[in-house]
Design a protein around this motif. Structure first.
Motif, PDB file in Angstrom:
ATOM      1  N   ILE C  56      -1.941  -8.646   4.096  1.00 34.97           N
ATOM      2  CA  ILE C  56      -1.824  -7.902   3.004  1.00 34.97           C
ATOM      3  C   ILE C  56      -2.130  -6.306   3.095  1.00 34.97           C
ATOM      4  CG2 ILE C  56      -2.371  -7.628   0.357  1.00 34.97           C
ATOM      5  CD1 ILE C  56      -2.963 -10.792   0.428  1.00 34.97           C
ATOM      6  N   ALA C  61       5.913  -1.636   3.211  1.00 35.13           N
ATOM      7  CA  ALA C  61       6.576  -1.047   2.034  1.00 35.13           C
ATOM      8  C   ALA C  61       5.546   0.034   1.177  1.00 35.13           C
ATOM      9  CB  ALA C  61       7.262  -1.731   1.333  1.00 35.13           C
ATOM     10  N   LEU C  62       4.365  -0.539   1.425  1.00 36.35           N
ATOM     11  CA  LEU C  62       3.450   0.557   0.626  1.00 36.35           C
ATOM     12  C   LEU C  62       2.393   1.107   1.860  1.00 36.35           C
ATOM     13  CD1 LEU C  62       2.443  -1.330  -2.644  1.00 36.35           C
ATOM     14  CD2 LEU C  62       4.081   0.632  -2.408  1.00 36.35           C
ATOM     15  N   LEU C  70      -4.807   0.749  -5.365  1.00 36.80           N
ATOM     16  CA  LEU C  70      -4.435  -0.424  -5.949  1.00 36.80           C
ATOM     17  C   LEU C  70      -5.665  -1.523  -6.256  1.00 36.80           C
ATOM     18  CD1 LEU C  70      -0.614  -1.399  -4.861  1.00 36.80           C
ATOM     19  CD2 LEU C  70      -1.506  -0.167  -7.037  1.00 36.80           C
ATOM     20  N   VAL C  74      -7.556  -2.561  -9.768  1.00 34.63           N
ATOM     21  CA  VAL C  74      -8.007  -3.902 -10.380  1.00 34.63           C
ATOM     22  C   VAL C  74      -9.497  -4.114 -10.213  1.00 34.63           C
ATOM     23  CG1 VAL C  74      -8.000  -6.214  -9.425  1.00 34.63           C
ATOM     24  CG2 VAL C  74      -5.990  -5.006  -8.885  1.00 34.63           C
TER      25      VAL C  74
ATOM     26  N   LEU D  69       2.724   2.046 -10.148  1.00 33.99           N
ATOM     27  CA  LEU D  69       2.278   0.767  -9.573  1.00 33.99           C
ATOM     28  C   LEU D  69       0.698   0.517  -9.839  1.00 33.99           C
ATOM     29  CD1 LEU D  69       3.530   1.571  -5.925  1.00 33.99           C
ATOM     30  CD2 LEU D  69       4.594   0.109  -7.604  1.00 33.99           C
ATOM     31  N   LEU D  70      -0.040   1.514 -10.212  1.00 33.61           N
ATOM     32  CA  LEU D  70      -1.420   1.351 -10.857  1.00 33.61           C
ATOM     33  C   LEU D  70      -1.448   0.681 -11.926  1.00 33.61           C
ATOM     34  CD1 LEU D  70      -2.899   4.733  -9.083  1.00 33.61           C
ATOM     35  CD2 LEU D  70      -3.359   2.441  -8.472  1.00 33.61           C
ATOM     36  N   ALA D  73      -0.607  -2.693 -11.751  1.00 30.42           N
ATOM     37  CA  ALA D  73      -1.855  -3.587 -11.133  1.00 30.42           C
ATOM     38  C   ALA D  73      -3.117  -3.704 -12.372  1.00 30.42           C
ATOM     39  CB  ALA D  73      -2.521  -2.723 -10.193  1.00 30.42           C
ATOM     40  N   ALA D  99      10.511  -5.010  -2.379  1.00 29.67           N
ATOM     41  CA  ALA D  99       9.410  -5.113  -1.211  1.00 29.67           C
ATOM     42  C   ALA D  99       8.302  -4.406  -1.408  1.00 29.67           C
ATOM     43  CB  ALA D  99       9.994  -4.604   0.167  1.00 29.67           C
ATOM     44  N   MET D 100       8.278  -3.217  -2.147  1.00 25.91           N
ATOM     45  CA  MET D 100       7.073  -2.560  -2.832  1.00 25.91           C
ATOM     46  C   MET D 100       6.377  -3.436  -3.898  1.00 25.91           C
ATOM     47  SD  MET D 100       8.629   1.251  -2.747  1.00 25.91           S
ATOM     48  CE  MET D 100       7.153   1.991  -3.532  1.00 25.91           C
ATOM     49  N   PHE D 101       7.182  -4.062  -4.744  1.00 31.30           N
ATOM     50  CA  PHE D 101       6.586  -4.871  -5.744  1.00 31.30           C
ATOM     51  C   PHE D 101       6.145  -6.005  -5.294  1.00 31.30           C
ATOM     52  CE2 PHE D 101       6.970  -8.588  -8.838  1.00 31.30           C
ATOM     53  CZ  PHE D 101       6.413  -7.838  -9.772  1.00 31.30           C
ATOM     54  N   HIS D 102       6.528  -6.520  -3.958  1.00 28.70           N
ATOM     55  CA  HIS D 102       5.995  -7.784  -3.632  1.00 28.70           C
ATOM     56  C   HIS D 102       4.488  -7.417  -3.030  1.00 28.70           C
ATOM     57  CE1 HIS D 102       9.340 -10.079  -4.557  1.00 28.70           C
ATOM     58  NE2 HIS D 102      10.248  -9.508  -3.307  1.00 28.70           N
ATOM     59  N   GLU D 103       4.761  -6.358  -2.282  1.00 31.83           N
ATOM     60  CA  GLU D 103       2.982  -6.019  -1.799  1.00 31.83           C
ATOM     61  C   GLU D 103       2.067  -5.570  -2.910  1.00 31.83           C
ATOM     62  OE1 GLU D 103       3.438  -3.240   1.498  1.00 31.83           O
ATOM     63  OE2 GLU D 103       5.048  -4.299   2.665  1.00 31.83           O
ATOM     64  N   LEU D 104       2.807  -4.997  -3.855  1.00 31.88           N
ATOM     65  CA  LEU D 104       1.679  -4.704  -5.012  1.00 31.88           C
ATOM     66  C   LEU D 104       1.354  -6.106  -5.787  1.00 31.88           C
ATOM     67  CD1 LEU D 104       0.846  -3.293  -7.775  1.00 31.88           C
ATOM     68  CD2 LEU D 104       3.347  -3.237  -8.437  1.00 31.88           C
ATOM     69  N   MET D 105       1.956  -7.127  -5.717  1.00 34.11           N
ATOM     70  CA  MET D 105       1.491  -8.260  -6.544  1.00 34.11           C
ATOM     71  C   MET D 105       0.541  -8.831  -5.330  1.00 34.11           C
ATOM     72  SD  MET D 105       2.492  -8.895  -9.268  1.00 34.11           S
ATOM     73  CE  MET D 105       2.453  -7.316  -9.853  1.00 34.11           C
ATOM     74  N   ALA D 106       0.878  -8.795  -4.144  1.00 32.09           N
ATOM     75  CA  ALA D 106       0.066  -9.352  -3.122  1.00 32.09           C
ATOM     76  C   ALA D 106      -1.690  -8.904  -3.241  1.00 32.09           C
ATOM     77  CB  ALA D 106       0.644  -9.332  -1.752  1.00 32.09           C
ATOM     78  N   VAL D 107      -1.296  -7.540  -3.241  1.00 31.13           N
ATOM     79  CA  VAL D 107      -2.711  -6.738  -3.348  1.00 31.13           C
ATOM     80  C   VAL D 107      -3.512  -7.116  -4.620  1.00 31.13           C
ATOM     81  CG1 VAL D 107      -3.949  -4.379  -3.407  1.00 31.13           C
ATOM     82  CG2 VAL D 107      -1.756  -4.869  -1.835  1.00 31.13           C
ATOM     83  N   VAL D 108      -2.738  -7.082  -5.870  1.00 31.43           N
ATOM     84  CA  VAL D 108      -3.280  -7.408  -6.873  1.00 31.43           C
ATOM     85  C   VAL D 108      -3.793  -8.701  -6.896  1.00 31.43           C
ATOM     86  CG1 VAL D 108      -2.887  -8.010  -9.672  1.00 31.43           C
ATOM     87  CG2 VAL D 108      -1.914  -5.924  -8.463  1.00 31.43           C
ATOM     88  N   GLY D 109      -3.259  -9.986  -6.567  1.00 33.77           N
ATOM     89  CA  GLY D 109      -3.657 -11.113  -6.242  1.00 33.77           C
ATOM     90  C   GLY D 109      -5.004 -11.283  -5.623  1.00 33.77           C
TER      91      GLY D 109
ATOM     92  N   GLU E 113      -6.629 -15.340  -8.194  1.00 38.02           N
ATOM     93  CA  GLU E 113      -5.334 -14.642  -7.748  1.00 38.02           C
ATOM     94  C   GLU E 113      -3.985 -15.238  -8.455  1.00 38.02           C
ATOM     95  OE1 GLU E 113      -4.930 -15.819  -3.701  1.00 38.02           O
ATOM     96  OE2 GLU E 113      -3.887 -14.012  -3.148  1.00 38.02           O
ATOM     97  N   TYR E 121       4.474 -11.684 -11.932  1.00 37.56           N
ATOM     98  CA  TYR E 121       5.977 -12.304 -11.848  1.00 37.56           C
ATOM     99  C   TYR E 121       6.803 -12.485 -12.969  1.00 37.56           C
ATOM    100  CZ  TYR E 121       6.257 -11.600  -6.384  1.00 37.56           C
ATOM    101  OH  TYR E 121       6.146 -11.300  -5.227  1.00 37.56           O
TER     102      TYR E 121
ATOM    103  N   ASP F  42       9.380 -13.611  -2.059  1.00 36.26           N
ATOM    104  CA  ASP F  42       8.369 -13.093  -1.107  1.00 36.26           C
ATOM    105  C   ASP F  42       8.054 -13.974  -0.325  1.00 36.26           C
ATOM    106  OD1 ASP F  42       6.906 -11.625   0.375  1.00 36.26           O
ATOM    107  OD2 ASP F  42       5.462 -11.128  -1.148  1.00 36.26           O
TER     108      ASP F  42
END
Lengths: 133, 133, 133, 133, 133, 133
Positions: C56, C61-62, C70, C74, D69-70, D73, D99-109, E113, E121, F42
């Motif tokens: 991750i 993309a980031l 980020l 959190v 993005l922050l 988050a 793609a950026m949104f998916h990575e953002l969500m992965a980091v947040v999770g 998570e 989402y 994703d």
């Protein structure tokens, strides 16, 4: 040692000094909390945060002590040790008694409990609350 | 359709009816919120929660309106839609004006902001707050 | 004394050592954070958590620095002291300047404030946001 | 029906109109979000919140997209549906890709997961993080 | 020095002593946690909280160890260091093994998570979950 | 209309189909929750999250029903409506009775209450809990 340096008055730039001066004049004390001394690393945020605080926490439709109680309620819900310690001190300065603190804590505890009962039981909002303000 | 059935008075067992009767007498209204009607699926929790609420939210060192404001402060911090809607209605019933609500929200917003500035900047508790109560 | 023992490389079983080796190789440092040394009490969770982190937090993309920001956002919202301290260090390693940190904190504070204004005022989602992605 | 009335431009007082005008000019759109129309019930908070937002979310050491993005988050961590919907729309406007949104969500999770592993395992802060900034 | 004085048995009034006696008898130990000794500053809250705890945490449809695990799950989610430390000790007393603790932590991390993935989402509730209980 | 498209099996790429197949085989049902269908936007996160879930939620030192209860405890604490609805359904499938659900909710409510009493009263960790595991 704190990670973010605390900016003392003597080391502060004019913008920070102006905010410190206003904090001291408004609060009628020379003491500047660690919070402000750390925020001073970012003079724009120091100024914006202090000015919002001054505007919000002063007397209005709610008195300053009630506002301190609300601050503690939020801080205990979020479990922010610094915020609880500093605003408990402020509230005592503004007249909070032990009895008031105990009742504040009882409400905060109860509200945190029932918030979760509501969500866990998936309680639907009563029709009458949907346009009640 | 609510997932957890709401227990109406007519369908309630004697223990639940006794609690409903006390809610009605205490609040001087026939209306029972959905919250209590859902909790009635577990009569022991209904009774315990109601009795705690009655004890905590009544008049004391803090007046009942201030307690409703504290309840809203916690519920907005936790973002519980049901709790915000129902306690906003209760607060209005107890005399909350629009001006009071606006100031309440301003304090809640500010406290949630500064709680995170404190944690993010890792601000250390001032010595003087460590034994101040 | 930490409650959960920190497992040093010398005392680790082969599965834990393999994860430690990968952490060191990926991060180009011999240092293993306390977090991993404590998680090593549960080798399956150590391995799963490390592999997810590696997948991750890497470039995509980031960029890795944005991902650290980020992470801090959190962690400050959740008020996790360890997480804030360790990821602030990581972010500095990846190029976070003081100015970037200050802006990060300002956004985190503001978002935490407005999140509660939205919930307290029971703001309804605009139609146009309901199918905007 | 929203509980707190949304103040339309035509019904707004001069102070609110001035803020609406600035929102429109700054964002280069006639559209005013429900958030601002509800906050307009309290012109002082509307003005303070908008001016802080404008100051904080503009370009600086971090670009406006990173700030969005922050914001997401924080809002996903706090689980604020309105905030997620509106700032996801803003982020897309500023160039956020899928793609950026998916990575953002992965980091947040991931950050929300590891925050709790750290607290549950009572991990102590590494010495080297105590004075690293 | 703790800010709120801990009330020792010798200094307690009869109402507090009665609660302390019941804690000792129920838990089969002379030891009174700091939590109770601090709550004793407000004898009504001490008594109400203890009686609720005794009612809730005892054996029932769920065994006492499962209840301790649930307590830790909540406390780790809220990141309450005292609560995690004291209930981890209680859980060990009631038979929690290391393997159980590790699995508990893995579930807590995962749930924290996925809670955020769901909100970020904006996942809509499946029809089939709307009347499933 | 959901904001993030739900990916149906027929429209899924081979990587997503493989995960869907594994979900179906593991859960012995053709039904794929909205959560997975949205995450499928994703594929890497879908796969990683599913594999972690499968590893964590299966039988071990804790049985699968206990793990579902823990999931609900976290989700009610975080107030995630989707997560509460879906995991309540899962828990019922695995044998959760009404009585068990009521006790679960009582513990979750109590823990959320006492977490805040602890923080608000600034209770210090007992020496004996500092090295107890």
């Amino acid at each position: 040692m704190p990670i973010h340096q605390q900016i003392e008055y003597a080391d502060a730039n004019p913008e920070v000094r102006a905010t410190y001066d206003d904090i001291r004049a408004t609060r009628k004390t020379d003491y500047i909390n660690n919070f402000w001394k750390v925020l001073a690393n970012d003079p724009a945020t120091l100024k914006r945060t202090w000015e919002s605080t001054k505007q919000i926490m002063g007397p209005g439709a709610l008195d300053p002590l009630t506002k301190e109680l609300l601050y503690i309620a939020v801080s205990a819900t979020n479990q922010c040790p610094y915020c609880i310690a500093s605003h408990t001190a402020s509230a005592v300065n503004k007249g909070m008694t032990d009895a008031m603190f105990h009742e504040l804590m009882a409400v905060v505890g109860m509200a945190n409990e029932t918030n979760r009962l509501v969500s866990g039981y998936q309680v639907e909002v009563d029709e009458r609350f949907k346009d009640a303000k």
